[in-house]
Design an enzyme around this catalytic site. Structure first.
Site, short mmCIF file in Angstrom:
data_model
loop_
_atom_site.label_atom_id
_atom_site.label_comp_id
_atom_site.label_asym_id
_atom_site.label_seq_id
_atom_site.Cartn_x
_atom_site.Cartn_y
_atom_site.Cartn_z
CB THR A 91 4.39 -5.07 8.36
OG1 THR A 91 4.65 -5.82 7.19
CG2 THR A 91 5.62 -4.30 8.75
CE LYS B 62 -0.89 7.27 4.43
NZ LYS B 62 0.48 6.96 4.04
N1 HSE Z 1 2.76 2.98 1.91
C1 HSE Z 1 2.81 4.09 2.82
C2 HSE Z 1 4.06 4.93 2.56
C3 HSE Z 1 2.86 3.68 4.27
O1 HSE Z 1 4.88 4.58 1.71
O2 HSE Z 1 4.19 5.93 3.23
C4 HSE Z 1 1.53 3.31 4.83
O3 HSE Z 1 0.63 4.38 4.81
#
Ligand code: HSE
Length: 435
Positions: free
Chosen positions: A14, A206
């Site tokens: 993606t 994160k």
């Molecule tokens: N899977 C993550 C989200 C996006 O749903 O925010 C990529 O960091």
């Protein structure tokens, strides 16, 4: 003749296809801003036959990542396969080959960031990872460059779009967690295996990265308290609303000068707070420091073009350094490696917070005094109480309380004791309040 910066991509999913599309469709604006052409010269993926909805010269495609890493003309290797291995080894190999790196891999950087950053610095190369946190939100650049003179003392983020979509849908449409998750999957927001998103692990990756950059400390990922949203019920959301709050999955990082408090959990936020109104798949990061009261960045945290734009911005930033001959202009860790100092991570049991408590109790005389007695024993002050009206005789009713500031360990001990009472029907629930 205009200079050319050559890029090799590993992982054509993606984000990879978004990167190629942006470099094609926006080549003119990129050339006018950079003064050079950015060209993709090799793309590696195990699947090189599926249509990605973007023009690609078949000669660029290979199933061998080594053909990207060892390509003599590649200046920048873009790693977009995610996960720990082989991503870690491929990045380290690319650095050994003298290639600059751009990655969106938050899981890898949260756990192996120190090793990768050291390798990059030893080779006097650059690494861009803006896409690893908050997709299109330029939070890494903000911390590393815009807030470079600021002493950051807290970061709070809604950094998982899938979880935010689920909680927003539960709240707006009074639907169950399972239904909201299914819709997120049907719409392509959630992964087929959404565990990392809904259990808070993705958010923890994160906030680990942001904390390292903000305070100049390594973060041991295992020390972060992580609680996801699978235990949040529609009753919690409705009760939160009655008290004037919304429930969000928050990634929290607070630095008090001696220790850092890093955690991910559902939190109740006052409805009037901007963060409480960041809904759907949007992400938001709030940074507080000594120079500005707060700064909130809101935007798209996922998706091919939003995340792709962050990757392309990193490629362009590195290209600028290549063109000007700058090396290590911005330290990857935001602090010089010689200034990195370990700051202890606070145990969750020592934090203080206000708490939302939800008990399921039989509606008998004396129940409230039993529960408030135990809370009092642990120095937990009650701010307000709602007991829902009596249902059928002999059935349990919800008893909801908001507490004053209390200690987490005391809350846990009190709930353990309360859950042993005969009048308590099922395990009690608590949600921390963040104002
Ligand atoms: N899977 C993550 C989200 C996006 O749903 O925010 C990529 O960091």
């Amino acid at each position: 003749m205009m200079r050319k910066i050559n890029v090799g991509i590993i992982g054509f999913g993606t984000i990879g296809s978004g990167v190629l599309k942006i470099l094609q469709d926006n080549s003119d604006v990129i050339r006018k801003r950079l003064g050079a052409i950015v060209e993709v010269v090799k793309i590696a993926d195990l699947d090189i036959t599926s249509d990605r909805g973007v023009r690609v010269d078949p000669k660029l495609l290979t199933t061998q990542a080594q053909e990207v890493i060892k390509h003599p003309e590649v200046d920048v290797v873009v790693e977009l396969i995610g996960g720990y291995e082989p991503a870690r080894s491929l990045i380290l190999q690319a650095v050994n080959e003298g290639k600059h790196v751009v990655t969106a891999n938050k899981a890898l950087l949260a756990k192996h960031g120190s090793e990768i950053f050291s390798a990059v610095e030893n080779q006097q190369l650059s690494i861009g990872f803006e896409a690893a946190v908050g997709g299109a939100i330029p939070i890494i650049r903000a911390i590393r460059e815009s807030f470079v003179a600021n002493k950051i003392y807290s970061i709070e983020g809604i950094v998982n779009g899938t979880a935010n979509y689920i909680l927003s849908k539960m709240s707006d449409e009074q639907c169950s967690f399972d239904l909201a998750l299914k819709e997120a999957q049907d719409k392509g927001f959630a992964e087929a295996d959404p565990t990392f998103d809904i259990e808070g692990i993705d958010s923890a990756h994160k906030i680990a990265i942001l904390s390292q950059l903000a305070y100049g400390t390594p973060v041991n990922f295992g020390d972060i308290t992580i609680q996801g949203i699978s235990g949040v019920s529609i009753d919690d959301i409705e009760c939160a609303r009655e008290f004037g709050y919304r429930i969000k999955l928050l990634a929290i990082s607070k630095f008090d000068g001696d220790s850092v408090d890093i955690r991910v959990h559902p939190a109740m936020i006052p409805q009037s707070n901007l963060m409480a109104n960041v809904n759907g798949v949007l992400n938001a990061v709030r940074v507080c420091d000594d120079l500005m009261e707060e700064n909130i960045l809101i935007g798209h945290g996922a998706g091919s073009l939003p995340t792709g734009s962050a990757v392309v911005a990193d490629i362009i930033e590195i290209s600028r350094d290549i063109l000007s001959g700058s090396k290590l202009r911005v330290s990857p860790r935001s602090f010089l490696s010689t200034s990195i100092k370990t700051i202890p991570i606070l145990n969750i049991e020592s934090i203080d917070s206000e708490y939302f408590l939800r008990f399921s109790v039989f509606d008998n005389p004396g129940v409230l005094s039993l529960i408030s007695g135990i809370l009092g024993k642990y120095s937990i002050g009650i701010f307000s109480v709602i007991q829902k009206g009596r249902c059928d005789e002999g059935k349990a009713v919800p008893l909801i309380m908001m507490t004053h500031h209390s200690n987490e360990k005391n809350i846990q001990l009190a709930l353990r004791e309360i859950d042993k009472l005969k009048v308590v029907y099922e395990k009690s629930n608590f949600i921390r309040v963040e104002k």
